[in-house]
Design a protein around this motif. Sequence first.
Motif, PDB file in Angstrom:
ATOM      1  N   LEU A 265       0.830  -1.208   0.000  1.00 49.28           N
ATOM      2  CA  LEU A 265       0.000   0.000   0.000  1.00 49.28           C
ATOM      3  C   LEU A 265       0.867   1.263   0.000  1.00 49.28           C
ATOM      4  O   LEU A 265       0.573   2.222  -0.718  1.00 49.28           O
ATOM      5  CB  LEU A 265      -0.944   0.000   1.206  1.00 49.28           C
ATOM      6  CG  LEU A 265      -2.146  -0.942   1.100  1.00 49.28           C
ATOM      7  CD1 LEU A 265      -2.937  -0.950   2.401  1.00 49.28           C
ATOM      8  CD2 LEU A 265      -3.052  -0.538  -0.054  1.00 49.28           C
ATOM      9  N   LEU A 266       1.936   1.237   0.800  1.00 52.26           N
ATOM     10  CA  LEU A 266       2.802   2.417   0.866  1.00 52.26           C
ATOM     11  C   LEU A 266       3.445   2.680  -0.498  1.00 52.26           C
ATOM     12  O   LEU A 266       3.454   3.822  -0.986  1.00 52.26           O
ATOM     13  CB  LEU A 266       3.877   2.224   1.943  1.00 52.26           C
ATOM     14  CG  LEU A 266       4.786   3.435   2.181  1.00 52.26           C
ATOM     15  CD1 LEU A 266       3.959   4.638   2.616  1.00 52.26           C
ATOM     16  CD2 LEU A 266       5.836   3.131   3.230  1.00 52.26           C
ATOM     17  N   VAL A 267       3.961   1.625  -1.115  1.00 56.60           N
ATOM     18  CA  VAL A 267       4.605   1.789  -2.424  1.00 56.60           C
ATOM     19  C   VAL A 267       3.600   2.318  -3.443  1.00 56.60           C
ATOM     20  O   VAL A 267       3.889   3.260  -4.194  1.00 56.60           O
ATOM     21  CB  VAL A 267       5.217   0.439  -2.891  1.00 56.60           C
ATOM     22  CG1 VAL A 267       5.625   0.511  -4.349  1.00 56.60           C
ATOM     23  CG2 VAL A 267       6.415   0.073  -2.025  1.00 56.60           C
ATOM     24  N   VAL A 268       2.392   1.740  -3.447  1.00 56.24           N
ATOM     25  CA  VAL A 268       1.388   2.174  -4.413  1.00 56.24           C
ATOM     26  C   VAL A 268       1.006   3.641  -4.175  1.00 56.24           C
ATOM     27  O   VAL A 268       0.912   4.426  -5.122  1.00 56.24           O
ATOM     28  CB  VAL A 268       0.135   1.268  -4.348  1.00 56.24           C
ATOM     29  CG1 VAL A 268      -0.994   1.854  -5.176  1.00 56.24           C
ATOM     30  CG2 VAL A 268       0.470  -0.127  -4.835  1.00 56.24           C
ATOM     31  N   CYS A 269       0.819   4.014  -2.908  1.00 59.22           N
ATOM     32  CA  CYS A 269       0.440   5.403  -2.600  1.00 59.22           C
ATOM     33  C   CYS A 269       1.514   6.381  -3.065  1.00 59.22           C
ATOM     34  O   CYS A 269       1.227   7.363  -3.743  1.00 59.22           O
ATOM     35  CB  CYS A 269       0.199   5.576  -1.101  1.00 59.22           C
ATOM     36  SG  CYS A 269      -1.302   4.790  -0.523  1.00 59.22           S
ATOM     37  N   VAL A 270       2.769   6.087  -2.703  1.00 52.96           N
ATOM     38  CA  VAL A 270       3.864   7.004  -3.053  1.00 52.96           C
ATOM     39  C   VAL A 270       3.996   7.107  -4.578  1.00 52.96           C
ATOM     40  O   VAL A 270       4.050   8.212  -5.134  1.00 52.96           O
ATOM     41  CB  VAL A 270       5.192   6.527  -2.415  1.00 52.96           C
ATOM     42  CG1 VAL A 270       6.359   7.322  -2.971  1.00 52.96           C
ATOM     43  CG2 VAL A 270       5.128   6.659  -0.900  1.00 52.96           C
ATOM     44  N   LEU A 271       4.024   5.962  -5.249  1.00 53.73           N
ATOM     45  CA  LEU A 271       4.179   5.985  -6.707  1.00 53.73           C
ATOM     46  C   LEU A 271       3.007   6.698  -7.371  1.00 53.73           C
ATOM     47  O   LEU A 271       3.192   7.472  -8.307  1.00 53.73           O
ATOM     48  CB  LEU A 271       4.312   4.559  -7.252  1.00 53.73           C
ATOM     49  CG  LEU A 271       5.611   3.828  -6.942  1.00 53.73           C
ATOM     50  CD1 LEU A 271       5.569   2.425  -7.527  1.00 53.73           C
ATOM     51  CD2 LEU A 271       6.812   4.585  -7.484  1.00 53.73           C
ATOM     52  N   ALA A 272       1.784   6.448  -6.875  1.00 52.75           N
ATOM     53  CA  ALA A 272       0.607   7.073  -7.492  1.00 52.75           C
ATOM     54  C   ALA A 272       0.639   8.589  -7.295  1.00 52.75           C
ATOM     55  O   ALA A 272       0.253   9.340  -8.200  1.00 52.75           O
ATOM     56  CB  ALA A 272      -0.672   6.485  -6.907  1.00 52.75           C
TER      57      ALA A 272
END
Lengths: 118, 135
Positions: free
Chosen positions: A63-70
């Motif tokens: 979730l953290l990776v997806v949030c940051v990348l998004a």
Amino acid sequence: MTTKRRVEPLLWLLFTSGGLAAAMLIPVLLLLFGLVFPAGWAGAPTEAHLLAVARHPLTRIVLLVVCVLAFFHWAHRFRYTLYDGLQLKHLSKLIIVICYGGALVGSALAGYVLLAVL
Amino acid sequence: MNAPATELQPRWYRPRMPLFWWVGRRSYRIFVLRELSSVFIAWSVVFLLLLIRAIGQGGSEYRRFLDRSGEPWVLALNALTLAFVLFHTLTWFNLAPHAMVVRLHGKRVPRTWIAGAHYAGWALITALVAWLVLA
């Protein structure tokens, strides 16, 4: 100019990986939590179940990776939307600060929510 | 860039584009809509983070979040957001084969395979997330 050349590929990489991550994961999450459960088409999962899933280290990391990348995907694409769509290229410096600064703030908030609040 | 014009430094020729240059043609409108999808991606992430915060704060906050998400204007906003996010996903997967050149045994992998791999991955991830949430 040289720093710009060094940073630009990294921003592009964040943009594309964010676009891919968002394309893969956001539709199902938004469909379930934004429409299906609030509209009552299906019973919402219990809080205990969601906590158990969300607190798993792997879930947190994904979730953290997806949030940051998004967020960085948004920053990069919105920067060019303002440049081209609204013809604001002359405000380039301000737009860069707002877009990538916004992504940094969003990433920090995501980290706080996923690692401290959850 | 904006140095004053002198005899040796003439004024830049920069034709002004009308602000809504993209309205007149369908492909331009689609281009701008695709660019705008990023705003809805950002909203989705904010919405999901609010949900995760509510879950982390306990049962009553979670129920309050569900109630608020059920208000008509939030539902309408999220329906619009989902439309833009799906638009992003479909255009992204359909463009991927043009951006990626994958070679296998010296031969270029056909575009349909690359797009197909993206769609298969999407289906797999969607099923996995739905199972994790609903199981």
